[in-house]
Design a protein around this motif. Structure first.
Motif, PDB file in Angstrom:
ATOM      1  N   LEU A 160      18.998 -15.399 -31.889  1.00  0.00           N
ATOM      2  CA  LEU A 160      20.131 -16.110 -31.282  1.00  0.00           C
ATOM      3  C   LEU A 160      21.044 -15.181 -30.485  1.00  0.00           C
ATOM      4  CD1 LEU A 160      21.035 -18.699 -34.061  1.00  0.00           C
ATOM      5  CD2 LEU A 160      20.303 -19.208 -31.716  1.00  0.00           C
ATOM      6  N   TYR A 219      19.251 -14.511 -27.262  1.00  0.00           N
ATOM      7  CA  TYR A 219      19.174 -15.732 -26.453  1.00  0.00           C
ATOM      8  C   TYR A 219      20.399 -15.873 -25.552  1.00  0.00           C
ATOM      9  CZ  TYR A 219      19.347 -20.816 -25.571  1.00  0.00           C
ATOM     10  OH  TYR A 219      19.450 -22.062 -24.997  1.00  0.00           O
ATOM     11  N   LYS A 220      21.522 -15.334 -25.981  1.00  0.00           N
ATOM     12  CA  LYS A 220      22.769 -15.438 -25.219  1.00  0.00           C
ATOM     13  C   LYS A 220      22.896 -14.367 -24.141  1.00  0.00           C
ATOM     14  CE  LYS A 220      25.111 -17.440 -29.235  1.00  0.00           C
ATOM     15  NZ  LYS A 220      26.164 -17.260 -30.273  1.00  0.00           N
ATOM     16  N   ASN A 231      19.051 -15.697 -36.995  1.00  0.00           N
ATOM     17  CA  ASN A 231      20.494 -15.549 -36.891  1.00  0.00           C
ATOM     18  C   ASN A 231      20.942 -14.145 -36.502  1.00  0.00           C
ATOM     19  OD1 ASN A 231      21.384 -18.299 -37.756  1.00  0.00           O
ATOM     20  ND2 ASN A 231      20.228 -17.756 -39.578  1.00  0.00           N
ATOM     21  N   LYS A 277      17.115 -23.618 -31.218  1.00  0.00           N
ATOM     22  CA  LYS A 277      16.932 -22.812 -32.428  1.00  0.00           C
ATOM     23  C   LYS A 277      15.493 -22.927 -32.938  1.00  0.00           C
ATOM     24  CE  LYS A 277      21.665 -22.646 -34.215  1.00  0.00           C
ATOM     25  NZ  LYS A 277      22.534 -22.866 -35.406  1.00  0.00           N
TER      26      LYS A 277
END
Length: 402
Positions: free
Chosen positions: A64, A67-68, A60, A107
């Protein structure tokens, strides 16, 4: 079929903060295609998996967000393509788990990439500096052929694991029968387990300083080990000719069916160098009358490692282990794996509730008795919660409680 084996199966593993260490071990017996097996695991342990995804800080707080980004997504896509070429069945397992647990596939796949995305996207930034890892002892003495292992992980992993006993039947693929301790949402294989061909093994994380995009994550190589039929195949899987490992790890293994004297092997795996298309690998063989220990630091391969807690912890644990006389018996292995003499980094990694890293389970593989005993507390002071007979191909793979 799912069972909880231990002293108190009524307790819910999600109540970890209230009940402390789990007093029952969830076990799933599942059979079918890769997707079927994954879906069964995801559906059965959906609560554990969803809760773990919500609380797992590396996912988290690091994976993540990266990843963006363009750089992070590029690493993700390159590595996904590499895995798809080699292990489409294992990706089907992950997709099945995601569907069964009603969580996003990306995820789960990001968790299987570990620190590959931040390390590569940040151009070699230091990766895992937390003292996560494991301690393994191989004792190859007369009548005492023991592989002992402390499974250490971040504290949120405590009570977010289960045993998978699987029979994979995928058209066009080799049949697989294995049992493995698995973290919630992860492929089986990256902890400790055995297969129907007699492979018994444990894993130690090794943290190389430079990881590789578009290469094979360690979770997929160790999952592939669960299909290995012999020692030669195991070496081929680890070498991963044509691709190579993206990151480092260590395997401690033996084959119960091997001819002649008992031989244990420790394989150190390093990320492939530059544009090489195979893993770096160094194998040490432990013959009768010998012992060896491995934690979370390279002992033979010349691989640059991250600086920080994982190496510091490994060195302290190795020192504590080496302060004991060499193990001659199962009880010696239990005593060493229970050592808590160091004030900061202990072999059995829990004293206080707030400890960031904990030993979540201890496994003792007895190659003479052919049993796998699993403890969830300091193993020299309690009885195992579960003893699994190491039954091989054409024998029953059912587990039994002590």
């Amino acid at each position: 079929m799912t069972t909880c084996l231990g002293n108190n199966p009524a307790k819910n593993a999600l109540d970890a903060e209230d009940i402390g260490r789990r007093q029952a071990i969830p076990v799933i017996h599942t059979r079918g295609t890769h997707y079927d097996v994954g879906f069964d695991i995801g559906r059965t342990f959906s609560g554990l998996i969803q809760d773990f995804l919500d609380t797992y800080k590396p996912l988290n707080e690091t994976y993540l967000p990266l990843y963006k980004t363009e750089a992070g997504n590029k690493v993700y896509q390159e590595t996904l393509a590499c895995v798809e070429e080699q292990f489409p069945g294992y990706l089907k397992e992950i997709r099945g788990t995601a569907d069964g647990a009603n969580v996003p596939f990306h995820k789960l796949f990001l968790m299987h990439l570990d620190d590959i995305v931040p390390n590569v996207a940040n151009e070699g930034a230091q990766g895992n500096t937390l003292p996560v890892g494991c301690s393994t002892i191989m004792c190859n003495q007369p009548g005492q052929e023991i592989l002992g292992h402390n499974e250490d992980a971040l504290s949120e992993t405590l009570n977010h694991w289960y045993l998978v006993s699987a029979h994979v039947l995928e058209p066009g693929c080799n049949e697989e029968i294995f049992t493995s301790l698995s973290y919630a949402g992860f492929l089986p294989g990256y902890t400790m387990g055995y297969n129907c061909h007699g492979l018994v093994y444990t894993i130690n994380t090794l943290s190389a300083a430079t990881l590789r995009s578009g290469k094979t994550p360690r979770y997929f190589l160790t999952r592939a080990l669960l299909a290995a039929e012999n020692y030669v195949q195991a070496q081929q899987i680890l070498r991963n000719q044509g691709y190579g490992a993206a990151e480092g790890f260590s395997v401690n293994m033996t084959f119960l069916t091997q001819q002649g004297d008992r031989m244990f092997h420790n394989a150190e795996i390093g990320p492939c160098e530059n544009e090489d298309a195979q893993s770096q690998i160094s194998i040490l063989t432990i013959s009768p009358g010998e012992n060896t220990v491995h934690c979370n630091k390279y002992l033979r391969l010349k691989v640059a490692e991250v600086e920080g807690l994982i190496v510091d912890s490994s060195e302290k644990r190795m020192n504590a282990i080496c302060n004991h006389p060499p193990a001659k018996s199962r009880q010696d292995v239990l005593n060493i794996l229970s050592d808590q003499t160091d004030d900061q980094y202990r072999v059995y990694q829990e004293i206080n509730k707030e400890d960031r890293v904990k030993t979540i389970a201890t496994g003792i593989f007895d190659c003479v008795e052919r049993t796998w005993s699993i403890y969830t507390d300091k193993p020299n002071s309690v009885e195992p919660l579960l003893v699994i007979p190491l039954r091989l191909r054409n024998e029953s793979t059912a587990t039994s409680a002590t």
